[in-house]
Design a protein around this motif. Structure first.
Motif, mmCIF file in Angstrom:
data_model
loop_
_atom_site.group_PDB
_atom_site.id
_atom_site.type_symbol
_atom_site.label_atom_id
_atom_site.label_comp_id
_atom_site.label_asym_id
_atom_site.label_seq_id
_atom_site.Cartn_x
_atom_site.Cartn_y
_atom_site.Cartn_z
ATOM 1 N N SER A 126 49.871 32.935 29.733
ATOM 2 C CA SER A 126 48.666 33.012 30.569
ATOM 3 C C SER A 126 48.947 33.738 31.878
ATOM 4 C CB SER A 126 48.144 31.602 30.854
ATOM 5 O OG SER A 126 47.701 30.972 29.672
ATOM 6 N N PHE A 127 50.137 33.547 32.421
ATOM 7 C CA PHE A 127 50.532 34.246 33.639
ATOM 8 C C PHE A 127 50.478 35.764 33.439
ATOM 9 C CE2 PHE A 127 54.269 36.293 35.722
ATOM 10 C CZ PHE A 127 53.867 36.204 37.045
ATOM 11 N N ILE A 128 51.013 36.243 32.313
ATOM 12 C CA ILE A 128 51.009 37.679 32.037
ATOM 13 C C ILE A 128 49.579 38.194 31.891
ATOM 14 C CG2 ILE A 128 51.638 39.443 30.337
ATOM 15 C CD1 ILE A 128 53.958 38.546 32.083
ATOM 16 N N LEU A 129 48.753 37.497 31.144
ATOM 17 C CA LEU A 129 47.367 37.933 30.948
ATOM 18 C C LEU A 129 46.589 37.892 32.263
ATOM 19 C CD1 LEU A 129 46.561 36.133 27.570
ATOM 20 C CD2 LEU A 129 47.082 38.555 27.912
ATOM 21 N N TRP A 130 46.842 36.871 33.082
ATOM 22 C CA TRP A 130 46.162 36.713 34.374
ATOM 23 C C TRP A 130 46.539 37.871 35.303
ATOM 24 C CZ3 TRP A 130 46.312 35.727 39.635
ATOM 25 C CH2 TRP A 130 45.296 34.944 40.194
ATOM 26 N N GLY A 307 56.112 19.144 47.201
ATOM 27 C CA GLY A 307 55.720 20.031 46.110
ATOM 28 C C GLY A 307 54.274 19.831 45.671
ATOM 29 N N PHE A 308 53.882 20.619 44.659
ATOM 30 C CA PHE A 308 52.493 20.638 44.204
ATOM 31 C C PHE A 308 52.303 20.012 42.827
ATOM 32 C CE2 PHE A 308 53.189 24.133 47.123
ATOM 33 C CZ PHE A 308 52.088 24.062 47.975
ATOM 34 N N GLY A 309 53.376 19.504 42.231
ATOM 35 C CA GLY A 309 53.252 18.940 40.894
ATOM 36 C C GLY A 309 52.978 20.019 39.853
ATOM 37 N N GLU A 310 52.301 19.634 38.782
ATOM 38 C CA GLU A 310 52.032 20.548 37.675
ATOM 39 C C GLU A 310 50.725 21.313 37.833
ATOM 40 O OE1 GLU A 310 54.056 21.043 35.130
ATOM 41 O OE2 GLU A 310 55.541 19.522 35.692
ATOM 42 N N ARG A 311 49.973 21.062 38.887
ATOM 43 C CA ARG A 311 48.593 21.542 38.965
ATOM 44 C C ARG A 311 48.449 23.065 39.097
ATOM 45 N NH1 ARG A 311 49.287 18.254 43.417
ATOM 46 N NH2 ARG A 311 47.777 16.740 42.653
ATOM 47 N N LEU A 312 49.405 23.748 39.721
ATOM 48 C CA LEU A 312 49.183 25.169 40.008
ATOM 49 C C LEU A 312 49.237 26.054 38.765
ATOM 50 C CD1 LEU A 312 51.026 25.711 43.415
ATOM 51 C CD2 LEU A 312 48.606 25.263 42.976
ATOM 52 N N SER A 313 49.996 25.669 37.759
ATOM 53 C CA SER A 313 50.050 26.498 36.545
ATOM 54 C C SER A 313 48.710 26.545 35.838
ATOM 55 C CB SER A 313 51.134 25.990 35.592
ATOM 56 O OG SER A 313 50.844 24.670 35.157
ATOM 57 N N SER A 314 47.847 25.549 36.096
ATOM 58 C CA SER A 314 46.523 25.528 35.464
ATOM 59 C C SER A 314 45.664 26.701 35.932
ATOM 60 C CB SER A 314 45.808 24.206 35.758
ATOM 61 O OG SER A 314 45.503 24.089 37.143
ATOM 62 N N ILE A 315 46.000 27.277 37.082
ATOM 63 C CA ILE A 315 45.252 28.438 37.588
ATOM 64 C C ILE A 315 45.309 29.580 36.584
ATOM 65 C CG2 ILE A 315 45.248 30.241 39.378
ATOM 66 C CD1 ILE A 315 46.198 28.049 41.344
ATOM 67 N N TYR A 316 46.460 29.757 35.951
ATOM 68 C CA TYR A 316 46.608 30.837 34.982
ATOM 69 C C TYR A 316 45.949 30.525 33.646
ATOM 70 C CZ TYR A 316 50.308 32.260 38.249
ATOM 71 O OH TYR A 316 51.013 32.624 39.367
ATOM 72 N N ASN A 319 39.747 28.652 32.592
ATOM 73 C CA ASN A 319 38.718 29.665 32.844
ATOM 74 C C ASN A 319 38.157 29.596 34.262
ATOM 75 O OD1 ASN A 319 38.841 30.774 30.269
ATOM 76 N ND2 ASN A 319 37.269 29.411 29.445
ATOM 77 N N GLY A 320 38.081 28.398 34.812
ATOM 78 C CA GLY A 320 37.496 28.224 36.133
ATOM 79 C C GLY A 320 38.266 28.895 37.250
ATOM 80 N N TYR A 321 39.515 29.263 36.989
ATOM 81 C CA TYR A 321 40.340 29.911 38.013
ATOM 82 C C TYR A 321 40.728 31.330 37.620
ATOM 83 C CZ TYR A 321 40.661 25.066 39.466
ATOM 84 O OH TYR A 321 40.345 23.785 39.849
#
Length: 350
Positions: A126-130, A307-316, A319-321
């Motif tokens: 998802s990171f690459i596609l984002w 830290g931010f936990g696991e939440r930031l990877s959800s950005i990639y 759909n909402g991000y």
């Protein structure tokens, strides 16, 4: 990727129906495949197309048209598949960007997607596609949608070399004989896990995987989460009532953000968030890491150090991000240059 056909294949009538199939396949994937433009006239004058009848008689004009289109697009001659009926079915690597292979083996290679081996296909893919969307590299998404790009889940950096080797050799030994030469159809991307500039804990992975892939890339940033732009970090953290964390995080310097442990933050041996004073005297940490964060203000440290936990990877992934297309200004110049070069390298191998 370009296709070169050996004269013996072009002249032997036994292969002419096969070449019709190859041509149809290239036409279907014309955004990613082309014939070697330097040998186009030889192909058109060959026994395969000379005095051709029926639908085959249309091939020369279609070849000329596709060659013109290829010359105007992203360079497609970086990788070469040389179809040679004297070559082994599994293929032989002639150079870092070319494979000589039997016609039957060539069909398998040409039909293979490019395998981008990652630690976790959901988040890293998802990171690459984002990032491709962010930087306007539409060809990445098109390749993914059509199946020309596949993210291969390794399950951690310790499994990356095994995954890459299995593409060519399988999982049981075959007297060190590959099933097929997949070097040009695979690449590797992984986090750096670096704690400071010059720290390279994952360099051994790129060394061990080199013979099995076309390229490997270790991110400059510690993890993919270190590349989240401020706009999208603020939006994601606001959903959890933590918007102030983004403000504090982006008050750090570029290097401090690049090597920040995004998920867990700075923790002691009991897995508790570490106060700044304790962090600075922690002899178990490299001096370079402690020096990097020495001047962080207590107010900022106290907001981000857990830290931010696991939440930031959800950005990639969610759909909402999803980023807007072409939002190149969201990245630093270093990030933009690095990721742009990486995406272009992937495109060359599609």
């Amino acid at each position: 990727m370009q296709i070169r056909i050996n004269p013996t294949v072009l002249s032997n009538t036994i292969w002419h129906s096969y070449l019709d199939v190859v041509f149809d396949f290239v036409q279907h994937h014309s955004e990613f495949l082309t014939f070697d433009l330097s040998e186009l006239n030889a192909v058109i004058r060959s026994a395969w197309l000379r005095n051709a009848e029926g639908t085959r008689a249309l091939v020369p004009d279609m070849l000329r048209a596709s060659a013109l289109a290829a010359s105007r697009s992203v360079p497609s001659d970086k990788i070469t598949v040389h179809i040679d009926d004297s070559a082994p079915h599994e293929g032989i690597i002639e150079a870092s960007n070319a494979v000589r292979i039997h016609p039957f083996g060539a069909l398998i290679i040409l039909a293979q997607p490019f395998h981008l081996i990652v630690e976790d296909e959901s988040s890293d893919g998802s990171f690459i596609l984002w990032m491709a969307r962010l930087l306007g590299k539409d060809k990445i998404r098109k390749a993914y949608n059509s199946g020309r790009l596949l993210f291969r889940h390794a399950g951690g950096k310790g499994q990356i070399t095994k995954s890459a080797r299995a593409l060519s050799y399988g999982v049981w030994p075959r007297d060190n004989k590959p099933i097929r030469t997949m070097n040009i159809r695979a690449g590797v991307i992984l986090d750096s896990d670096a704690k400071f500039n010059g720290h390279s804990p994952n360099s051994q992975v790129t060394s061990s995987v080199a013979e099995y892939v076309a390229f490997s890339h270790i991110l400059i940033g510690r993890t993919i989460e270190n590349y989240v732009p401020r706009k999208y970090m603020e939006r994601r953290l606001a959903a959890d009532g933590l918007a102030s964390m983004a403000t504090s995080f982006f008050s750090l310097s570029n290097d401090e953000r690049t090597y920040f442990p995004m998920k867990k933050g700075f923790r002691d041996e009991n897995d508790s968030p570490q106060p700044h004073a304790a962090f600075l005297v922690d002899a178990k940490r490299p001096q370079q890491e402690r020096d990097l964060y020495r001047n962080v203000s207590p107010a900022v440290w106290n907001v981000v150090h857990a830290g931010f936990g696991e939440r930031l990877s959800s950005i990639y992934m969610e759909n909402g991000y999803r980023c807007g297309p072409g939002e190149t200004g969201q990245l630093t110049s270093t990030q933009k240059n690095e990721i742009n070069d990486l995406l272009v390298k992937i495109i060359y191998h599609l």
